[in-house]
Design a protein around this motif. Structure first.
Motif, short mmCIF file in Angstrom:
data_model
loop_
_atom_site.label_atom_id
_atom_site.label_comp_id
_atom_site.label_asym_id
_atom_site.label_seq_id
_atom_site.Cartn_x
_atom_site.Cartn_y
_atom_site.Cartn_z
N LYS A 46 1.69 -10.86 -38.45
CA LYS A 46 2.07 -10.49 -39.81
C LYS A 46 1.15 -11.17 -40.83
N LEU A 47 0.87 -12.46 -40.61
CA LEU A 47 -0.01 -13.19 -41.53
C LEU A 47 -1.42 -12.60 -41.51
N MET A 48 -1.93 -12.28 -40.33
CA MET A 48 -3.28 -11.72 -40.24
C MET A 48 -3.38 -10.37 -40.91
N ARG A 49 -2.34 -9.57 -40.80
CA ARG A 49 -2.33 -8.26 -41.46
C ARG A 49 -2.37 -8.44 -42.97
N ARG A 101 -10.54 -17.49 -38.57
CA ARG A 101 -11.61 -17.57 -37.57
C ARG A 101 -11.36 -16.57 -36.45
N LYS A 102 -10.10 -16.42 -36.07
CA LYS A 102 -9.76 -15.47 -35.02
C LYS A 102 -10.08 -14.05 -35.44
N MET A 103 -9.94 -13.78 -36.75
CA MET A 103 -10.23 -12.45 -37.29
C MET A 103 -11.71 -12.26 -37.60
N ASP A 104 -12.49 -13.34 -37.45
CA ASP A 104 -13.92 -13.31 -37.78
C ASP A 104 -14.13 -12.99 -39.26
N ILE A 105 -13.30 -13.57 -40.11
CA ILE A 105 -13.39 -13.37 -41.56
C ILE A 105 -13.85 -14.66 -42.21
N THR A 106 -14.87 -14.56 -43.04
CA THR A 106 -15.40 -15.71 -43.78
C THR A 106 -15.50 -15.34 -45.24
N ALA A 107 -15.00 -16.21 -46.11
CA ALA A 107 -15.08 -15.95 -47.55
C ALA A 107 -16.54 -15.89 -47.99
N ILE A 108 -16.81 -15.03 -48.95
CA ILE A 108 -18.17 -14.85 -49.45
C ILE A 108 -18.36 -15.69 -50.70
N TYR A 109 -19.23 -16.67 -50.63
CA TYR A 109 -19.53 -17.52 -51.77
C TYR A 109 -20.84 -18.26 -51.48
N ASP A 160 -21.83 -3.25 -38.15
CA ASP A 160 -20.91 -4.35 -38.47
C ASP A 160 -19.70 -4.23 -37.55
N LEU A 161 -18.86 -5.26 -37.56
CA LEU A 161 -17.60 -5.21 -36.81
C LEU A 161 -16.48 -5.72 -37.70
N THR A 162 -15.26 -5.29 -37.40
CA THR A 162 -14.12 -5.66 -38.23
C THR A 162 -12.87 -5.84 -37.38
N TYR A 163 -11.94 -6.61 -37.91
CA TYR A 163 -10.65 -6.88 -37.25
C TYR A 163 -9.71 -5.69 -37.46
N ILE A 164 -9.05 -5.26 -36.39
CA ILE A 164 -8.09 -4.16 -36.46
C ILE A 164 -6.73 -4.66 -35.94
N PRO A 165 -5.70 -4.68 -36.79
CA PRO A 165 -4.38 -5.16 -36.35
C PRO A 165 -3.64 -4.14 -35.49
N LEU A 208 -1.68 2.74 -42.52
CA LEU A 208 -0.66 3.78 -42.58
C LEU A 208 -0.17 4.20 -41.19
N ASN A 209 -0.93 3.86 -40.17
CA ASN A 209 -0.58 4.27 -38.80
C ASN A 209 -0.71 3.09 -37.84
N PRO A 210 0.16 2.09 -37.96
CA PRO A 210 0.06 0.93 -37.05
C PRO A 210 0.30 1.35 -35.61
N MET A 211 -0.60 0.91 -34.73
CA MET A 211 -0.53 1.30 -33.33
C MET A 211 0.05 0.18 -32.48
#
Length: 262
Positions: A30-33, A71-79, A113-118, A220-223
């Motif tokens: 839930k937090l990652m989403r 880090r698990k989501m491979d997300i880093t703030a841009i600054y 590129d790659l992205t996190y998918i919940p 809109l379509n959580p799997m």
């Protein structure tokens, strides 16, 4: 042959046969989403900013947990930040080649590129390649890890189906600043271009695709599982390529523009 004998021959601990990973906790999912949606709107939000954002929503969580999940989501703030690249990988970082470049044909420039998918019970990672001139998705793949081998597989399949690009642009993630990635592109005479550190707009076309994909389909379509997610993504990307007209393409679809320019 008994399982004990099989394990002895393979040098495995017998208990590993019965181990089942616990997976992500529902509260972590839930937090990652929530953080993934916030990152789409405000990519400069760091760990502390994300903690404050969650607290305003009534979710009390500490920075250590937020940092671990990002880090698990491979997300880093841009600054803007100092160059903290490890010396062992610095030699694989390449300069940005697209500034001032007029992109006038298909297969001139690709972006990857790659992205996190919940998922409802877990998460996966989507890798995709877009042809910048036509906005056509030339290749994609769905995986449960961030291994560099996965990005190479997507590139191999895209080149086999559509031919090779002149230039391919990526960020400076570990999947692209490694020997295997750079050697393959060099061996195939493909020019390597990489975003500047902390400059997400350098890879803007694939970033826009992520935003559209998540806003119009994923959220809109959580799997519930990877199999259903793969089928859904296949339908969405097929419709995006073949049925969705783009204003920037004079109302044409990415596929028709890609084939026309090719």
């Amino acid at each position: 042959m008994s399982k004990r004998q099989q394990c002895q021959l393979l040098g495995l601990n017998r208990s590993s046969l019965y181990y089942k990973p616990t997976g992500d906790k529902p509260e972590d999912l839930k937090l990652m989403r929530i953080m993934d949606e916030e990152y789409l709107d405000h990519p400069t939000t760091g760990v502390l900013g994300m903690v404050e954002f969650l607290r305003l929503m009534g979710i009390l969580v500490g920075p250590k947990r937020v940092r671990r999940l990002l880090r698990k989501m491979d997300i880093t703030a841009i600054y803007p930040r100092r160059n903290l690249s490890k010396q062992g990988f610095a030699k694989y970082i390449h300069s940005y080649k697209l500034k001032g470049l007029e992109i006038s044909r298909s297969n001139h420039v690709w972006e990857i590129d790659l992205t996190y998918i919940p998922l409802l019970r877990g998460h996966m990672y989507l890798t995709a390649i877009i042809d910048v001139y036509s906005r056509y998705i030339v290749g994609w793949g769905l995986y449960n890890t961030l291994d560099a081998e996965n990005t190479l597989n997507v590139l191999h399949e895209a080149i086999a189906a559509h031919g090779k690009p002149e230039i391919i642009n990526s960020d400076q993630g570990s999947q692209f600043t490694c020997e295997a990635w750079c050697k393959y592109l060099d061996d195939n005479h493909i020019i390597i271009s990489m975003d500047g550190k902390g400059r997400c707009l350098d890879n803007i076309y694939i970033e826009r695709f992520w935003r559209t994909l998540k806003r119009r389909y994923i959220y809109l379509n959580p799997m519930d599982n990877g199999k259903d997610l793969y089928k859904g993504l296949k339908r969405y990307i097929n419709d995006y390529n073949r049925k969705k007209p783009h204003r920037s393409l004079d109302g044409q679809t990415p596929l028709s523009w890609y084939e026309y320019a090719a």
